[in-house]
Design a protein around this motif. Structure first.
Motif, PDB file in Angstrom:
ATOM      1  N   PHE A   1       0.809  -1.220   0.000  1.00 52.42           N
ATOM      2  CA  PHE A   1       0.000   0.000   0.000  1.00 52.42           C
ATOM      3  C   PHE A   1       0.846   1.275   0.000  1.00 52.42           C
ATOM      4  CE2 PHE A   1      -2.802  -3.242   1.818  1.00 52.42           C
ATOM      5  CZ  PHE A   1      -3.929  -3.076   1.016  1.00 52.42           C
ATOM      6  N   TYR A   2       2.131   1.174   0.362  1.00 54.44           N
ATOM      7  CA  TYR A   2       2.925   2.415   0.380  1.00 54.44           C
ATOM      8  C   TYR A   2       4.303   2.288  -0.269  1.00 54.44           C
ATOM      9  CZ  TYR A   2       5.103   0.515   4.650  1.00 54.44           C
ATOM     10  OH  TYR A   2       5.758  -0.266   5.571  1.00 54.44           O
ATOM     11  N   LEU A   3       4.659   1.124  -0.817  1.00 50.95           N
ATOM     12  CA  LEU A   3       5.881   1.006  -1.607  1.00 50.95           C
ATOM     13  C   LEU A   3       5.521   1.016  -3.096  1.00 50.95           C
ATOM     14  CD1 LEU A   3       7.983  -1.681   0.337  1.00 50.95           C
ATOM     15  CD2 LEU A   3       8.271   0.799   0.338  1.00 50.95           C
ATOM     16  N   ASP A   4       6.489   1.363  -3.911  1.00 53.27           N
ATOM     17  CA  ASP A   4       6.264   1.472  -5.355  1.00 53.27           C
ATOM     18  C   ASP A   4       6.019   0.091  -5.975  1.00 53.27           C
ATOM     19  OD1 ASP A   4       6.157   2.226  -7.989  1.00 53.27           O
ATOM     20  OD2 ASP A   4       8.310   2.595  -8.192  1.00 53.27           O
ATOM     21  N   THR A   5       4.835  -0.090  -6.539  1.00 55.16           N
ATOM     22  CA  THR A   5       4.484  -1.359  -7.201  1.00 55.16           C
ATOM     23  C   THR A   5       4.255  -1.174  -8.708  1.00 55.16           C
ATOM     24  OG1 THR A   5       2.130  -1.019  -6.688  1.00 55.16           O
ATOM     25  CG2 THR A   5       3.432  -2.289  -5.097  1.00 55.16           C
ATOM     26  N   SER A   6       4.691  -0.031  -9.234  1.00 55.98           N
ATOM     27  CA  SER A   6       4.409   0.279 -10.644  1.00 55.98           C
ATOM     28  C   SER A   6       5.112  -0.652 -11.620  1.00 55.98           C
ATOM     29  CB  SER A   6       4.800   1.733 -10.952  1.00 55.98           C
ATOM     30  OG  SER A   6       6.196   1.937 -10.708  1.00 55.98           O
ATOM     31  N   GLN A   7       6.211  -1.290 -11.188  1.00 60.96           N
ATOM     32  CA  GLN A   7       6.973  -2.154 -12.085  1.00 60.96           C
ATOM     33  C   GLN A   7       6.694  -3.647 -11.861  1.00 60.96           C
ATOM     34  OE1 GLN A   7       9.073  -0.980 -14.604  1.00 60.96           O
ATOM     35  NE2 GLN A   7       8.072   0.929 -14.015  1.00 60.96           N
ATOM     36  N   VAL A   8       5.670  -3.932 -11.081  1.00 58.53           N
ATOM     37  CA  VAL A   8       5.374  -5.343 -10.769  1.00 58.53           C
ATOM     38  C   VAL A   8       5.098  -6.142 -12.026  1.00 58.53           C
ATOM     39  CG1 VAL A   8       3.635  -6.879  -9.762  1.00 58.53           C
ATOM     40  CG2 VAL A   8       4.601  -5.026  -8.392  1.00 58.53           C
ATOM     41  N   VAL A   9       4.295  -5.588 -12.929  1.00 60.39           N
ATOM     42  CA  VAL A   9       3.945  -6.305 -14.163  1.00 60.39           C
ATOM     43  C   VAL A   9       5.187  -6.559 -15.014  1.00 60.39           C
ATOM     44  CG1 VAL A   9       2.627  -6.206 -16.330  1.00 60.39           C
ATOM     45  CG2 VAL A   9       1.588  -5.400 -14.189  1.00 60.39           C
ATOM     46  N   ALA A  10       6.076  -5.577 -15.077  1.00 59.10           N
ATOM     47  CA  ALA A  10       7.290  -5.721 -15.890  1.00 59.10           C
ATOM     48  C   ALA A  10       8.169  -6.866 -15.384  1.00 59.10           C
ATOM     49  CB  ALA A  10       8.073  -4.407 -15.886  1.00 59.10           C
ATOM     50  N   TYR A  11       8.207  -7.037 -14.072  1.00 61.24           N
ATOM     51  CA  TYR A  11       9.057  -8.082 -13.490  1.00 61.24           C
ATOM     52  C   TYR A  11       8.272  -9.332 -13.093  1.00 61.24           C
ATOM     53  CZ  TYR A  11      12.928  -4.780 -13.293  1.00 61.24           C
ATOM     54  OH  TYR A  11      13.918  -3.904 -13.631  1.00 61.24           O
ATOM     55  N   LEU A  12       7.012  -9.407 -13.525  1.00 59.70           N
ATOM     56  CA  LEU A  12       6.186 -10.559 -13.155  1.00 59.70           C
ATOM     57  C   LEU A  12       6.737 -11.885 -13.677  1.00 59.70           C
ATOM     58  CD1 LEU A  12       3.697 -11.418 -11.624  1.00 59.70           C
ATOM     59  CD2 LEU A  12       2.340 -11.079 -13.709  1.00 59.70           C
ATOM     60  N   PRO A  13       7.225 -11.971 -14.934  1.00 55.64           N
ATOM     61  CA  PRO A  13       7.792 -13.253 -15.401  1.00 55.64           C
ATOM     62  C   PRO A  13       8.958 -13.734 -14.527  1.00 55.64           C
ATOM     63  CG  PRO A  13       7.386 -11.809 -17.266  1.00 55.64           C
ATOM     64  CD  PRO A  13       7.184 -10.982 -16.029  1.00 55.64           C
ATOM     65  N   ALA A  14       9.867 -12.807 -14.169  1.00 58.52           N
ATOM     66  CA  ALA A  14      10.998 -13.186 -13.323  1.00 58.52           C
ATOM     67  C   ALA A  14      10.534 -13.564 -11.920  1.00 58.52           C
ATOM     68  CB  ALA A  14      12.007 -12.038 -13.241  1.00 58.52           C
ATOM     69  N   THR A  15       9.527 -12.848 -11.408  1.00 57.26           N
ATOM     70  CA  THR A  15       8.991 -13.161 -10.083  1.00 57.26           C
ATOM     71  C   THR A  15       8.314 -14.524 -10.085  1.00 57.26           C
ATOM     72  OG1 THR A  15       8.606 -10.783  -9.746  1.00 57.26           O
ATOM     73  CG2 THR A  15       7.572 -12.299  -8.190  1.00 57.26           C
ATOM     74  N   LEU A  16       7.620 -14.848 -11.187  1.00 61.71           N
ATOM     75  CA  LEU A  16       7.006 -16.174 -11.317  1.00 61.71           C
ATOM     76  C   LEU A  16       8.074 -17.267 -11.312  1.00 61.71           C
ATOM     77  CD1 LEU A  16       4.165 -15.547 -13.927  1.00 61.71           C
ATOM     78  CD2 LEU A  16       3.877 -16.531 -11.644  1.00 61.71           C
ATOM     79  N   LEU A  17       9.189 -17.016 -12.003  1.00 59.09           N
ATOM     80  CA  LEU A  17      10.295 -17.977 -11.976  1.00 59.09           C
ATOM     81  C   LEU A  17      10.810 -18.165 -10.554  1.00 59.09           C
ATOM     82  CD1 LEU A  17      12.545 -17.200 -15.100  1.00 59.09           C
ATOM     83  CD2 LEU A  17      11.365 -19.333 -14.580  1.00 59.09           C
ATOM     84  N   LEU A  18      10.965 -17.054  -9.836  1.00 60.35           N
ATOM     85  CA  LEU A  18      11.447 -17.104  -8.459  1.00 60.35           C
ATOM     86  C   LEU A  18      10.482 -17.891  -7.566  1.00 60.35           C
ATOM     87  CD1 LEU A  18      13.560 -16.048  -6.368  1.00 60.35           C
ATOM     88  CD2 LEU A  18      12.079 -14.049  -6.065  1.00 60.35           C
ATOM     89  N   ALA A  19       9.180 -17.662  -7.769  1.00 58.59           N
ATOM     90  CA  ALA A  19       8.172 -18.306  -6.928  1.00 58.59           C
ATOM     91  C   ALA A  19       7.984 -19.776  -7.280  1.00 58.59           C
ATOM     92  CB  ALA A  19       6.836 -17.569  -7.060  1.00 58.59           C
ATOM     93  N   ILE A  20       7.901 -20.070  -8.586  1.00 63.84           N
ATOM     94  CA  ILE A  20       7.571 -21.433  -9.018  1.00 63.84           C
ATOM     95  C   ILE A  20       8.824 -22.306  -9.132  1.00 63.84           C
ATOM     96  CG2 ILE A  20       6.416 -22.839 -10.745  1.00 63.84           C
ATOM     97  CD1 ILE A  20       4.595 -20.881  -9.221  1.00 63.84           C
ATOM     98  N   LEU A  21       9.803 -21.842  -9.937  1.00 69.02           N
ATOM     99  CA  LEU A  21      10.995 -22.662 -10.192  1.00 69.02           C
ATOM    100  C   LEU A  21      11.884 -22.746  -8.947  1.00 69.02           C
ATOM    101  CD1 LEU A  21      12.599 -24.196 -12.427  1.00 69.02           C
ATOM    102  CD2 LEU A  21      13.872 -22.081 -12.790  1.00 69.02           C
TER     103      LEU A  21
END
Length: 295
Positions: free
Chosen positions: A197-217
């Protein structure tokens, strides 16, 4: 066990270590606020593990007396990841991963304190060796030096990880390891959710593929494969093979991030990994006669 099956199991164990090793490069690559990265990693990884537990029909019941331990374990795991990612952000994959790998020596010191067992002299010697390794990792003992701060965060991360492993050690035989991991990820998600709610989340979509790799793989598949491999190998064997984790991580960083460790980093890392190998072989030598008696 059939030799072919044993080979497949050994490959599976190495794949688990390889997948877990991607955390270093992904942690450096994902340029999001670290609480957001860890929160997303936990949310997505938790969903994957929840679906896996449902598929395997694993009971989700945790006894009331054990819930506090699981919650504390989740908080410590979250702190471990956050401090580890700060270490990666301040330096590079090599220093971040190698400073984290001090956790076996820290475990050897903390375990007797938590479990009221005798501290062995060999563990004190190995801890001194780890300190020598850390000395080589840090070029300048200055609070203004990013590498110094990175090693500090890495060792703090190792402390949190070692403590979490020790307090959960008494529960691992009562509950499925995947279930415990799923609940810990839920705890981390809940604790870190306010940061969205108070940190910058504007780039979440851009880094979503890498975050998915981090979470899943890295998280769901890597840790699940590692837990599965413990059915076929002793924890000692798994520990020795795990020594390749920083090596895999550094190679991945060299390939994808063009990060090459300095000679002093290699020397310090070799000393730290050597302590893990020595301790693993010592445990193997002690436990081998017992294994032979059971055959």
């Amino acid at each position: 066990m059939d030799k072919r099956v044993q080979t497949v199991n050994f490959i599976e164990l190495n794949l688990a270590i390889l997948f877990i090793s991607t955390s270093g490069a992904l942690g450096r690559f994902i340029d999001l606020p670290i609480p957001i990265t860890i929160g997303l990693r936990s949310l997505l990884g938790g969903i994957a593990l929840y679906l896996f537990c449902r598929w395997k029909k694993i009971s989700f019941r945790i006894e009331g007396k054990d819930r506090k331990t699981v919650v504390i374990g989740g908080i410590l795991l979250g702190l471990h990841w956050i401090t580890y990612f700060y270490s990666l952000r301040l330096s590079n994959v090599a220093i971040g991963m190698l400073s984290l790998f001090t956790y076996p020596a820290i475990t050897a010191i903390l375990e007797p304190i938590f479990l009221k067992t005798k501290i062995l002299k060999i563990h004190l010697l190995l801890s001194l060796l780890v300190l020598v390794g850390i000395y080589f990792l840090v070029p300048d003992f200055d609070l203004q030096n990013d590498d110094f701060k990175a090693v500090g965060f890495g060792v703090l991360s190792a402390f949190c990880y070692a403590t979490r492993n020790i307090i959960l050690k008494t529960k691992i035989n009562q509950y499925d390891g995947t279930l415990l991991m799923a609940y810990q990820l839920l705890v981390i998600t809940l604790v870190l959710s306010p940061f969205a709610f108070y940190l910058d989340t504007s780039q979440v979509v851009a880094y979503l593929p890498a975050t998915l790799l981090l979470a899943i793989l890295t998280t769901a598949i890597g840790h699940s494969l590692f837990l599965r491999s413990l059915r076929h190998f002793s924890t000692v064997t798994a520990s020795i093979v795990s020594c390749s984790q920083p090596v895999y991580g550094i190679i991945i960083g060299m390939i994808f991030l063009n990060e090459y460790p300095e000679v002093s980093t290699i020397i310090g890392g070799a000393i730290i990994i050597l302590t893990v190998i020595i301790e693993s072989l010592r445990v193997f030598r002690i436990s081998k006669p017992l294994a032979n008696d059971q055959n």
